[in-house]
Structures are given as structure tokens and as C-alpha cells.
Design an enzyme around this catalytic site. Sequence first.
Site, PDB file in Angstrom:
ATOM      1  CB  ALA A  17     -71.661 -40.817  33.536  1.00  0.00           C
ATOM      2  CB  SER A  43     -81.787 -41.976  33.555  1.00  0.00           C
ATOM      3  OG  SER A  43     -82.565 -43.095  33.179  1.00  0.00           O
ATOM      4  N   GLY A  50     -81.339 -36.332  44.961  1.00  0.00           N
ATOM      5  CA  GLY A  50     -79.985 -35.485  45.215  1.00  0.00           C
ATOM      6  C   GLY A  50     -78.752 -36.323  44.872  1.00  0.00           C
ATOM      7  CD  GLU A 116     -82.961 -39.430  48.881  1.00  0.00           C
ATOM      8  OE1 GLU A 116     -83.194 -38.302  48.055  1.00  0.00           O
ATOM      9  OE2 GLU A 116     -81.929 -40.104  48.139  1.00  0.00           O
ATOM     10  CG  HIS A 238     -88.058 -45.325  43.372  1.00  0.00           C
ATOM     11  ND1 HIS A 238     -89.255 -44.808  44.062  1.00  0.00           N
ATOM     12  CD2 HIS A 238     -87.214 -44.404  43.713  1.00  0.00           C
ATOM     13  CE1 HIS A 238     -88.711 -43.590  44.733  1.00  0.00           C
ATOM     14  NE2 HIS A 238     -87.631 -43.440  44.483  1.00  0.00           N
ATOM     15  NE  ARG A 284     -84.155 -45.394  46.248  1.00  0.00           N
ATOM     16  CZ  ARG A 284     -83.797 -44.554  45.510  1.00  0.00           C
ATOM     17  NH1 ARG A 284     -83.240 -45.284  44.429  1.00  0.00           N
ATOM     18  NH2 ARG A 284     -83.754 -43.497  45.466  1.00  0.00           N
ATOM     19  CG  HIS A 345     -85.673 -46.028  40.322  1.00  0.00           C
ATOM     20  ND1 HIS A 345     -85.955 -44.939  39.570  1.00  0.00           N
ATOM     21  CD2 HIS A 345     -84.640 -45.481  41.377  1.00  0.00           C
ATOM     22  CE1 HIS A 345     -85.540 -43.786  40.091  1.00  0.00           C
ATOM     23  NE2 HIS A 345     -84.598 -44.301  41.123  1.00  0.00           N
ATOM     24  NE  ARG A 380     -79.505 -46.629  42.610  1.00  0.00           N
ATOM     25  CZ  ARG A 380     -80.031 -45.171  42.983  1.00  0.00           C
ATOM     26  NH1 ARG A 380     -79.606 -44.189  43.436  1.00  0.00           N
ATOM     27  NH2 ARG A 380     -81.574 -44.985  42.291  1.00  0.00           N
ATOM     28  CB  SER A 385     -77.230 -43.374  40.988  1.00  0.00           C
ATOM     29  OG  SER A 385     -78.262 -42.484  41.257  1.00  0.00           O
TER      30      SER A 385
END
Length: 541
Positions: A17, A43, A50, A116, A238, A284, A345, A380, A385
Amino acid sequence: MTTQHQYDVLVIGSGAAGLSLALHLADQAKVAVLSKGQLHEGSTWFAQGGIAAVLDDQDSIDAHVTDTLAAGGGLCHPDAVRFTVERSKAAIDWLIHQGVDFTKDPSADNYHLTQEGGHSHRRIIHSADATGRAVLSSLIERVREHGNITLLEKFIALDLISQPDPSSRKLRCTGAYVYNHGDDHVHAFHAKAVVLATGGASKVYLYTSNPDGASGDGIAMAWRAGCRVGNMEFNQFHPTCLFHPKAKSFLITEALRGEGAHLKLPNGQRFMHLFDQREELAPRDIVARAIDHEMKRLGADCLYLDISHKPAAFISEHFPTVKARCLEFGIDITKEPIPVVPAAHYTCGGIVVDANGQTDLMNLYAIGETSFTGLHGANRMASNSLLECIVYAQSAAMDIEAKLTTIPFGNPAPAWDESRVTDSDEDVVISHNWDELRRFMWDYVGIVRTQKRLERATHRIKLLKREIADYYSNYKVRGDLIELRNLAMVAELIIRSAMERKESRGLHFSLDHPETAHIARDTILVPTNFAAQDIFVSGDQ
């Protein structure tokens, strides 16, 4: 004497970011980027899976939006989700232009996409199983080529500087006090705009997939400066972190499950079908709770993730980083299952911002994991992310660029007063407090919560904050002390938010309130020193 620095834009944080925003602004502004450690210690560098984006003709923006809303447990802001997803392809195109080497599909003339948990399509573009490293390496290279960007490593921000705005009744951010590890002194950085890109706060938990720097610095600084925070109770655990006494915080990417890996009990039996029809590809929060449940039921130290039924060549091609790392600990993933446990996570909540990353404090922006945009809701979805980082970096940069010529520099900030503090000869207090904080957060505010556990955590954090405040006021600041102070603040925000949510939703699961409320509401905390400022309504994007 406090050393003074002046830049058009100050970016605190050097991950995807922060560096993306710096690159977007560098042709129009003099930018400083502060990294609390080395550039590759954040991180982003460790992100494996991905970036989710609509890149395939069989996929659609509506499908990606729908999947994100479903994973978010009714708390995602639909406008923020669509805003992000609609810009996903442009974000990927920009990264490719920066030189990111995404994995190609050997059987087709395009990029390889994987799937995912929570996604209904293959839409995860990646660079083998080290996407974050590929993204950050390219961004660092571009940043170092640009003469208008100054990179400063081992500078850790202490607190924001704010002053009354001469043209309104609001406060505005004009810089930050920053501790320099190199000269062991506090510097004052002045800027027209300040951007917090400091990542999340998962280091508040004993077991985490995050690096040591994930101590919630931006969230704590913004709160102390008068900014609201939202949905801090939603901490994503996670499901699969490598379980080994010598393996520190190594994440086993969700892409393994996307490519057919099975979760198994110690006896080799699969179990996810007992918890969700999507089995290993469930979101998750569901997978993490299922693993936690089975570990507690069996008294097991870990469970297992097995992809050894796939061809060894396939595993080596798609997961070289995971394979190599596991081999360091004597685990051959082509032949045997991987021992795994859940670990903290991702921080789904954060500093409340609008679609431009603007916080409640004028000229202060927050982007990436440190922000609360409304994208993630109560959980999330995988690989959204990094997408959020790139999309909001661009939107914040555009907003800053449009205002930059009209923003004056603030008045000189008071010098940082170190005259009444001494060097500590009892740093063991910091390490003990650090350990105590992370242990009671894991025990009392973890994957499954109760009112009694939260009350215990509330009692402990109040005592701990008093001890830290006393220590902070008497001794010279150091990196560990700065992070401990911030972690304690963020821990309190998490506990307060969890106490307010009288239901179970997404990542917040309460044994006392197992049902989900009919009406979904954000948990917004407002600092008591914030009453005099104008604020926008949460959800206005």
C-alpha cells in the site's frame, strides 16, 4: 534538539500500500517513506497466495462482489466492495507495468489463475507461491529508481502531529514524531499529507502468521489523534500455519487447499465435510473454527494438511516456497502431510476511512490493512487484501494530488522533550509485559470467545496499560516499548469491540451469543477527545 524534516507527503509504512501510493504521487510531490525495519520485513513480503481480480471471461465483477459479500457475513459495505472489485483488473495491469512477474499458464497464452476459499471462480493471480515477495520486490525497485522518493529504514513512528486548521474548525494532521534506531533520537517529520500504511495488529496474539512488526502502530496512533476505528473484534485466524517448534510464523498458503489439499485428523481421516458442504474451500473463519474444535475435542497439538496425493512435479511447480520451507524441518510435502494449527493472520477492522482513504483527521489517510474501508466485513475473503492495498493506494493518491497545491505546511512542531527521562536498566519488564499481553489475548479473545473471558481480558489490559504508561513516561523510548504501547492500545480496542457485539458473526464467535442478529451493524468506537470535530457517517463511501 529534535531534527526536523519536511516533505510534501509522509508515508508511514513500506508495504504494498505505502509503496504503491508513493509511486503514484512521486511525479507531483516530494515523498518520504518510513520503514520501521528493513523493507522486506513487513507482511507484504510474506504473502503467498495471490491477488483476487476479475481477469477471466468466465468470471464477472458481480460474481466477485457476491462472493465477497457472502464471506463478509452481512457486514461488508456493498459500495466499498464494488468500488474495489471494479478496479481489480486495472490494479493488476498497473502491477504488471511495474514489472511484477505473475505466473503464466503453460497450457494457454495468459496468466495462471487459482481458486481459494470463498471464491466461486478461479480468479487468484499469483507469482508461484510467493506473490507478496514478487510484488514488493518490483515496487521497491521502482521506488529506488525515482528521485522524488526518499526511503528511510529503521524509523518507527511514535505519534502524529496535529494542529488547528486555519480555514475550518477541524484539526489537521501536519506530520509525525518518529524514532530513529540509527541515532537513538526522536525526529519531527512535517508534511502536507500523512499516510498510514502500517499494516495490521496480529502480533497482539501469541500465535500469528505475521512478522514481528504487525503491532497495530497506525491504528493506535490514529486513535490517540482522535480518529474512529471500526470492527476491531474481527481478527482473522488463518487455518493453516506450520506447526513445528523451530518454525516461526510460517503460513501454509490457502492455495494448497485450492489445488486439492485435504485437511485430516491425526488418524488420517478427513473432517471438513462435517462442518461445511464446501469442505476445505469454506471461508477461513469456518475452517479455523473447525480445526480449533477438532484439536480441542481430541486434545491434539495440531492437525494435518495433505497434498501428497498430487503429482510431485505439480507440487514442486506450484508450491516451491512451501516445499522448500517444510524440507528445512524434515517434512517432504510430496510424500507426507503438513502439521498445521490456526494462527492470527489479518485485522479486518481498523481506522475508519472513506473511498479515498481519508480518515477523520484532515490530511491524514489510512490505506491497506490498517484501514477500515468496509470491504472485508466480518471476514476477509482470501486474496482480497493485496487488492485493497493497490486500489486504495491509487484512490488516496488521486485525492492527495488534487489537494496538494492548496494545503499549506503546518507550524513547526514542539521539540520532543527527552530531558526528564533516563535509560532503562530493566528492559525485562517490556519482554514480560509483551508476553503476558499476547498470551491473555490468545486465551481470552481468540477464535472462540465468552463474556467471562472478555471480562478477564478487560481487567488485565487495564492493569497492563497502567504499567506501560508509567514505564513510557520515565524512560527513553525504544522500538520494543513503542510497539508494546501500541499493542496494548489495540488490544483494548479489540476487547471493547468484542464486548459490544452480542452475537456471533463471521470471525467473532461467542459461546454466550451463538446466534447471528437479524440486523448487521458495524462496531464503531469514537475517542472521547473527538467530540469537537466534524466526522462523516460510517458507510459513506
